[in-house]
Structure formats: structure tokens, C-alpha cells
Design an enzyme around this catalytic site. Structure first.
Site, short mmCIF file in Angstrom:
data_model
loop_
_atom_site.label_atom_id
_atom_site.label_comp_id
_atom_site.label_asym_id
_atom_site.label_seq_id
_atom_site.Cartn_x
_atom_site.Cartn_y
_atom_site.Cartn_z
CB THR A 78 -2.73 15.37 -54.73
OG1 THR A 78 -1.59 15.99 -55.32
CG2 THR A 78 -3.50 14.61 -55.81
CB SER A 133 -22.22 37.48 -40.88
OG SER A 133 -21.71 38.34 -39.89
#
Length: 471
Positions: A183, A314
Site C-alpha cells: 500500500t 534497446s
């Protein structure tokens, strides 16, 4: 070239073109976006024209020869032919008149050709007098839009259903893997990885229901209402029959709106549907964001799951793999959210008996539907099923996290567990090890408290409470 005439004068039209002077003027006036009318919209518009021609033929307003030629031309467009002849831009003034005229001209020229005539010679079949008979842009355009949206909503629902199923399957696959819940991006309490995917599935299930119900908002059409919904310029029998004919052609449960003045000017039903699409986009964005976080790293991030490798990540970092599908989902969701605002404003800015911004609304809601169909299919096929769990990483995170201590709070109390956490940090032991060493729980009890079956239950039992409390 051939010469065509209208009230504004004369224009040269390519001799091979099925479109005519009205289409060409619109193409010259609105060369804005470089985009094209949605192919499903063209198909639906042809179905509307088909229904009107058939109705007029059956009522005796046009001959059987003329009606059948128009119907044949429409069916060819419905099957995908001549779409390149729809040359007007989606962004256009005139509330869609340019699109309507473009369809009228293509259908008329093709129908004339079927009857042995030449393109540009409208002696046998005229774009307005025959193809557009008893119609207006203002009833045919929104009717075609609703048909298109209904068809796309059905496709979207199918793919959302598949996404829900793949998430539910992963819920089952990961039901025995304990992980740390989080959380505010900090460790919370233990849960199972299956619970994470189960929550995703529930959210998507609600979206599936919303999309199914949203179709109800679009089933009332204003075909036969002509310019403002009063039906002026159309015979009563045409107004009463045309929608039923269209219903048979499109195979959808559409019906004539009881108040066609309302259906002609008010576009709130599209706003409602767009809002539900935005809600679905919101859930897609939340899910894709969570997947990126849970797969982050994989060495330096959370790394509790691995997403399927889809492409090199990449051009300089060899071996790098990026979460490209969740990123595409997020971008699509953002676009849909932005489109919802556009649709809202376009509907709100309609004036009096007509919404002059309907072409913008049409293009935008059809874009949202198309994007969501595509990205949902990609998510369900290329991402969710291929996700794997990193069991050791999940277990290690649970052991290392202080979140484990929350399991002991009901038995030991908040303050004692807080001290236990401090002791574990000082001794550089896990909370499990510290609890066992200090005699609060055995290894067997801790395993029991953290078992997937225990975590999937709501709350704790009195016996579980006593096993720790009594020690």
C-alpha cells in the site's frame, strides 16, 4: 476528367472516380487530418442507404430496377469494395453532410454502372433524388454511427471476456504463491499472487458487464426523422418501415426512437457509452501499471513476476527487455480518457435541433472503440497468458519484509510486535526468525499462519489466535 455541376458551379472530377462534385468540394475544403472515415462506419452507412432504397422500392417510390441497382451497389460497399472512393475527411463541417453526399455519389455512380450507364451521368439514378430519397444527413449519419458503435461494442465485449478468462486462469495458476502486498508503494501484509490477478479479473468482469449494458443506450435510432426529427419530407409509411428494414439488414435489435426530435439533436447516449469506455480504460491502466511495477528490475526492482519477452528493448543495451505491452495499454487508456473529454464537449456544444459537431464525436468514439478492441486483444493474447511467477523472489520478499509481523498483531498486540520488528532489524534477522527465537511462535505455527490457504480466508479464527497468544 469529367465535368460535373452543382449550385456553386462546375468542377472537373476524375473520369474513373465513383465520387462526384460534392465529395470533391468537401475533400478540397477539409484536407486537415490525413485520416479516413472508419471502414466500419462506411459499411454501416451503406447498410442504411440499402435499407432506405429497399423501403422506397417496396413502397413504390422508386422502380424495382432502380432499387435493386442501388441495393447491389450498397452491398458491394458493405462487403468492403469502393471504400477508397470515400475521400472526405473525418473532420468536416456540415454535421456529416460531406460523408452522406460522398456515399450518395459513390452508390449512384456504381448503380448507374450496373445498369449500363457511365459515371457522372445521373439520368437513371441520381445521388440525391434516388439514393438519398426521403432522407437527411441528420437521420442517416447518426443512425449509421449507432450501428457501427453497436457492432464494435460487441467485438470489444468478446475480447474483454477473453481478457477476463486469461486473468482468472492466472489467478488459479498463482493461488499457492505467497507474496507481499503493498500500500502506497510500501510493504503491507502478505497475500497470494493469485489474489492480485483475481482482483484484476473482477475489475475486468465489471467492465464486461458495463460494455454489454451500454449497447442498450444506442438501440434507438432516428432514421426517418429527416432534418430535425419531425419527418418532414418523408412519407409516413417510409418512416414507419425504414427502421424495420434496416434491422433485418444489420441483424441488430434496433428500433425507431419514440421522440426523433430528441434523438436527432441530443447525443448524451454516446457520452454515456464513452464514459463506460473510459472506466474500462481506467482499469486497464491500473492493471498495466501494476504489472510494470511487479515485473520491474528484474534484479534491482520488485521482480516478482516476469512478463513475456516480446521484442528487444534497446538499441544500445544488449539483452534489455521492456514491458512494451503494458506501456501500449497505458497509452491507449490515456487516449481513450482524452477522447471521452472531447466527446463530452462535442455533445454539450450541440445547438438547438442539431449537433453540428457530430463528425468529431463520431470519429473520436469510433477511435476509442477500435483502440480498445486492439489493445485488449493484444493484452489477452500476448501478455497475460505468458506471465510467469518468480516464486523464490516472492518468498524472499515475504521473509525479509516487516509486513509479516502484521500476522502476529491480533495475538501479541501492536506494541509488542513493534518491538519485535525493532529487535529483528537490530539483529538483522527476519521477523519469522525473531518470533521463533523469542518464543512467540514455532516454525510450524508461522508456516501455518502464512500458508496460501490461510491467507485466502477472511480474517483469522480463534484457534489461530490462541496458538500464538498462549505461547
Amino acid at each position: 476528367m469529367r465535368q460535373e455541376h452543382d449550385a456553386l458551379g462546375e468542377l472537373s472530377v476524375p473520369a474513373t472516380a465513383y465520387y462526384g462534385i460534392h465529395s470533391l468540394r468537401a475533400a478540397h475544403n477539409f484536407p486537415f487530418s490525413g485520416q479516413q472515415i472508419h471502414p466500419e462506419f462506411i459499411r454501416s452507412f451503406a447498410q442504411v442507404k440499402h435499407a432506405c432504397a429497399q423501403t422506397n422500392m417496396e413502397l413504390g417510390y422508386i422502380s424495382k430496377v432502380c432499387g435493386e441497382a442501388i441495393a447491389t451497389a450498397c452491398m458491394e460497399i458493405e462487403s468492403g469494395h469502393f471504400h477508397n472512393e470515400i475521400i472526405v475527411n473525418p473532420f468536416q463541417g456540415g454535421a456529416g453532410t460531406s460523408t452522406n453526399m460522398n456515399l450518395n455519389e459513390v452508390i449512384a455512380n456504381r448503380a448507374n454502372e450496373i445498369l449500363g450507364g457511365k459515371r457522372g451521368e445521373y439520368m437513371m439514378i441520381h445521388p440525391i433524388h434516388h439514393v438519398n430519397m426521403h432522407q437527411s444527413t441528420n437521420d442517416t449519419y447518426p443512425t449509421a454511427l449507432k450501428i457501427t458503435a453497436l457492432n464494435l461494442l460487441m467485438k470489444l465485449e468478446t475480447h474483454v471476456s477473453k481478457l477476463q478468462e486469461t486473468l482468472q486462469q492466472q489467478e488459479i495458476n498463482f493461488c499457492d504463491i505467497v507474496k507481499v502486498g503493498r500500500t502506497e508503494l510500501t510493504d503491507a501484509v502478505p497475500m497470494t499472487l493469485g489474489m492480485t490477478f483475481g482482483a484484476f479479473a473482477e475489475a475486468v468482469a465489471r467492465d464486461r458487464w458495463r460494455i454489454f449494458k451500454s449497447r442498450e443506450r444506442l438501440k434507438k435510432v432516428n432514421l426517418g426523422g429527416t432534418a430535425i426529427g419531425t419527418g418532414l419530407g418523408a412519407p409516413r409509411e417510409f418512416i414507419l418501415k425504414a427502421t424495420d428494414t434496416l434491422k433485418h439488414i444489420v441483424g441488430l435489435p434496433i428500433s425507431r426512437a419514440e421522440n426523433m426530435v430528441d434523438a436527432t439533436q441530443n447525443m448524451d447516449s454516446f457520452v454515456e457509452v464513452s464514459g463506460l469506455l473510459k472506466t474500462y480504460a481506467t482499469n486497464l491502466m491500473k492493471i498495466s501499471s501494476d504489472l510494470r511495477l511487479l515485473s520491474s528490475g528484474p534484479v534491482t526492482g520488485i521482480g516478482e513476476i516476469t512478463l513475456p519477452p516480446l521484442q528487444a528493448g534497446s538499441s544500445i543495451m544488449a539483452g534489455k527487455i521492456n514491458p512494451v505491452m503494458p506501456e501500449a495499454v497505458t497509452q491507449t487508456a490515456l487516449r481513450v480518457m482524452g477522447n471521452d473529454q472531447t466527446i463530452t464537449l462535442a455533445a454539450a456544444l450541440g445547438q438547438l435541433e442539431l449537433n453540428h459537431l457530430l463528425p468529431l464525436l463520431a470519429h473520436t468514439i469510433l477511435e476509442s472503440l477500435t483502440l480498445l478492441i486492439g489493445v485488449t486483444r493484444g493484452f489477452a493474447e500476448k501478455c497475460i497468458p505468458g506471465i510467469t511467477a518468480n516464486r523464490e523472489r516472492c518468498q524472499d520478499n515475504v521473509e525479509q519484509s516487516g509486513a509479516l509481523a502484521t500476522v502476529l498483531v491480533p495475538a501479541l498486540g501492536y506494541s509488542r510486535v513493534e518491538r519485535l520488528l525493532a529487535d529483528a532489524k537490530s539483529s538483522k534477522r527476519t521477523i519469522r526468525e525473531e518470533a521463533i527465537i523469542q518464543g512467540f511462535a514455532s516454525s510450524e505455527v508461522m508456516d501455518k499462519l502464512l500458508s496460501p490457504r490461510r491467507l485466502c480466508k477472511l480474517g483469522f479464527t480463534f484457534d489461530e489466535y490462541c496458538e500464538v497468544k498462549n505461547r
